[in-house]
Design a protein around this motif. Structure first.
Motif, PDB file in Angstrom:
ATOM      1  N   LEU A   1       0.835  -1.210   0.000  1.00 24.56           N
ATOM      2  CA  LEU A   1       0.000   0.000   0.000  1.00 24.56           C
ATOM      3  C   LEU A   1       0.868   1.260   0.000  1.00 24.56           C
ATOM      4  CD1 LEU A   1      -2.945   0.950   0.057  1.00 24.56           C
ATOM      5  CD2 LEU A   1      -2.871   0.829   2.554  1.00 24.56           C
ATOM      6  N   THR A   2       1.960   1.222   0.774  1.00 24.61           N
ATOM      7  CA  THR A   2       2.892   2.353   0.806  1.00 24.61           C
ATOM      8  C   THR A   2       3.519   2.563  -0.568  1.00 24.61           C
ATOM      9  OG1 THR A   2       3.403   1.917   3.142  1.00 24.61           O
ATOM     10  CG2 THR A   2       4.959   3.295   1.941  1.00 24.61           C
ATOM     11  N   ALA A   3       3.916   1.461  -1.230  1.00 18.47           N
ATOM     12  CA  ALA A   3       4.508   1.548  -2.567  1.00 18.47           C
ATOM     13  C   ALA A   3       3.530   2.171  -3.563  1.00 18.47           C
ATOM     14  CB  ALA A   3       4.928   0.158  -3.038  1.00 18.47           C
ATOM     15  N   VAL A   4       2.261   1.758  -3.487  1.00 17.43           N
ATOM     16  CA  VAL A   4       1.229   2.297  -4.389  1.00 17.43           C
ATOM     17  C   VAL A   4       1.053   3.799  -4.169  1.00 17.43           C
ATOM     18  CG1 VAL A   4      -1.253   2.272  -4.920  1.00 17.43           C
ATOM     19  CG2 VAL A   4      -0.007   0.114  -4.670  1.00 17.43           C
TER      20      VAL A   4
ATOM     21  N   ILE B   1       1.357   6.678   3.719  1.00 15.47           N
ATOM     22  CA  ILE B   1      -0.102   6.480   3.648  1.00 15.47           C
ATOM     23  C   ILE B   1      -0.821   7.629   4.345  1.00 15.47           C
ATOM     24  CG2 ILE B   1      -2.025   4.975   4.292  1.00 15.47           C
ATOM     25  CD1 ILE B   1       0.020   2.617   4.169  1.00 15.47           C
ATOM     26  N   GLY B   2      -0.377   7.963   5.561  1.00 20.65           N
ATOM     27  CA  GLY B   2      -0.999   9.040   6.329  1.00 20.65           C
ATOM     28  C   GLY B   2      -0.954  10.370   5.603  1.00 20.65           C
TER      29      GLY B   2
ATOM     30  N   LEU C   1       9.866  -1.647  -1.866  1.00 23.11           N
ATOM     31  CA  LEU C   1       8.817  -1.904  -0.871  1.00 23.11           C
ATOM     32  C   LEU C   1       7.806  -2.923  -1.396  1.00 23.11           C
ATOM     33  CD1 LEU C   1       8.095   1.687   0.534  1.00 23.11           C
ATOM     34  CD2 LEU C   1       9.497  -0.088   1.547  1.00 23.11           C
ATOM     35  N   ALA C   2       7.443  -2.805  -2.671  1.00 21.43           N
ATOM     36  CA  ALA C   2       6.482  -3.743  -3.274  1.00 21.43           C
ATOM     37  C   ALA C   2       7.041  -5.161  -3.294  1.00 21.43           C
ATOM     38  CB  ALA C   2       6.114  -3.289  -4.689  1.00 21.43           C
TER      39      ALA C   2
END
Length: 257
Positions: free
Chosen positions: A115-118, A167-168, A248-249
């Motif tokens: 999710l962070t990578a996206v 994300i935040g 990360l992904a």
């Protein structure tokens, strides 16, 4: 006892955080789990205290520069603190050393990294896609959504130590499009301090913090962050961001599958 390998890892992660601004949890926790074979709960608990202590200085600087919106920080904390407490109670109840807890932590960590990578790769497109929806929301609805974001981050951070950074910030940019980015980042860092310290203290209480490991990481990360921040402007973001997102992904996929 200080471990030079952990100190070197702390330095490398600190430098990358300085370069990219992405939270250390996205990098440090998977490194400890995959490279050094540290138990997932211990890696998360130690990394949370590591993140909380390193972000204190960042929040002081942002506060001194007037780059924190305390209203946003309070809204986030209203959701994240109770959510973190409930999550930690669940980990303590089911036992952090159990096989089920280890699987839950590594799977959550993997999904959080993906999710962070996206969000790193597609932040601009995501912001454009949801702009119309958030423009129609009133102040009360924005406040409720901010608290809901805090609750999600409280769960994610307590289980995986990942989520408070990329994300935040991305979701806050969606919720507060007119707020200067520096205030978004400052508010997010200010919120991350109590969240990571509370979650880290909870992990300490349930026995999943390795203090010699924590000291070794801090010895490396403090100069690493300083050096990375100093040279950040000289490294093109269009090179670093896709490289980091790809890493990360890959790591996230390995942890999940």
């Amino acid at each position: 006892m200080i471990n030079p390998l952990y100190t070197a890892s702390g330095f490398a992660v600190g430098a990358l955080v300085g370069f990219t601004g992405v939270g250390g949890g996205s990098l440090m926790t998977p490194l400890l789990v995959l490279l050094f074979g540290i138990h997932p709960a211990t890696a998360v608990g130690t990394d949370l205290l590591y993140a909380g202590l390193t972000k204190i200085s960042g929040s002081i600087v942002h506060g001194f520069n007037g780059a924190i919106d305390w209203k946003v920080t309070r809204r986030l904390a209203l959701g994240s603190v109770p959510a973190a407490a409930l999550t930690l109670w669940g980990l303590a109840h089911f036992g952090v050393d159990s096989k089920g807890a280890s699987v839950a932590i590594t799977t959550t960590l993997g999904f959080a990294l993906i999710l962070t990578a996206v969000t790193l790769l597609f932040r601009r497109r995501l912001l454009m896609a949801v702009a119309r929806f958030f423009d129609k929301r009133n102040e009360q609805e924005i406040a409720a959504l901010t608290t809901a974001l805090g609750a999600v981050l409280g769960v994610l951070v307590s289980i995986s130590s990942v989520g408070a950074g990329a994300i935040g910030v991305t979701v806050l940019l969606m919720l507060y499009p007119k707020m200067p980015t520096v205030r978004i980042v400052g508010s997010d860092i200010a919120h991350a301090v109590p969240l990571t310290l509370i979650a880290g203290a909870g992990h300490w209480w349930i026995g999943s913090v390795d203090w010699p490991l924590l000291v070794s990481l801090l010895i490396g990360s403090i100069p690493g962050i300083a050096i990375g921040s100093h040279f950040a402007s000289r490294v093109p973001e269009r090179v670093l961001r896709p490289l980091l997102a790809g890493t990360l992904a890959l790591v996230g996929g390995k942890l999940v599958f």
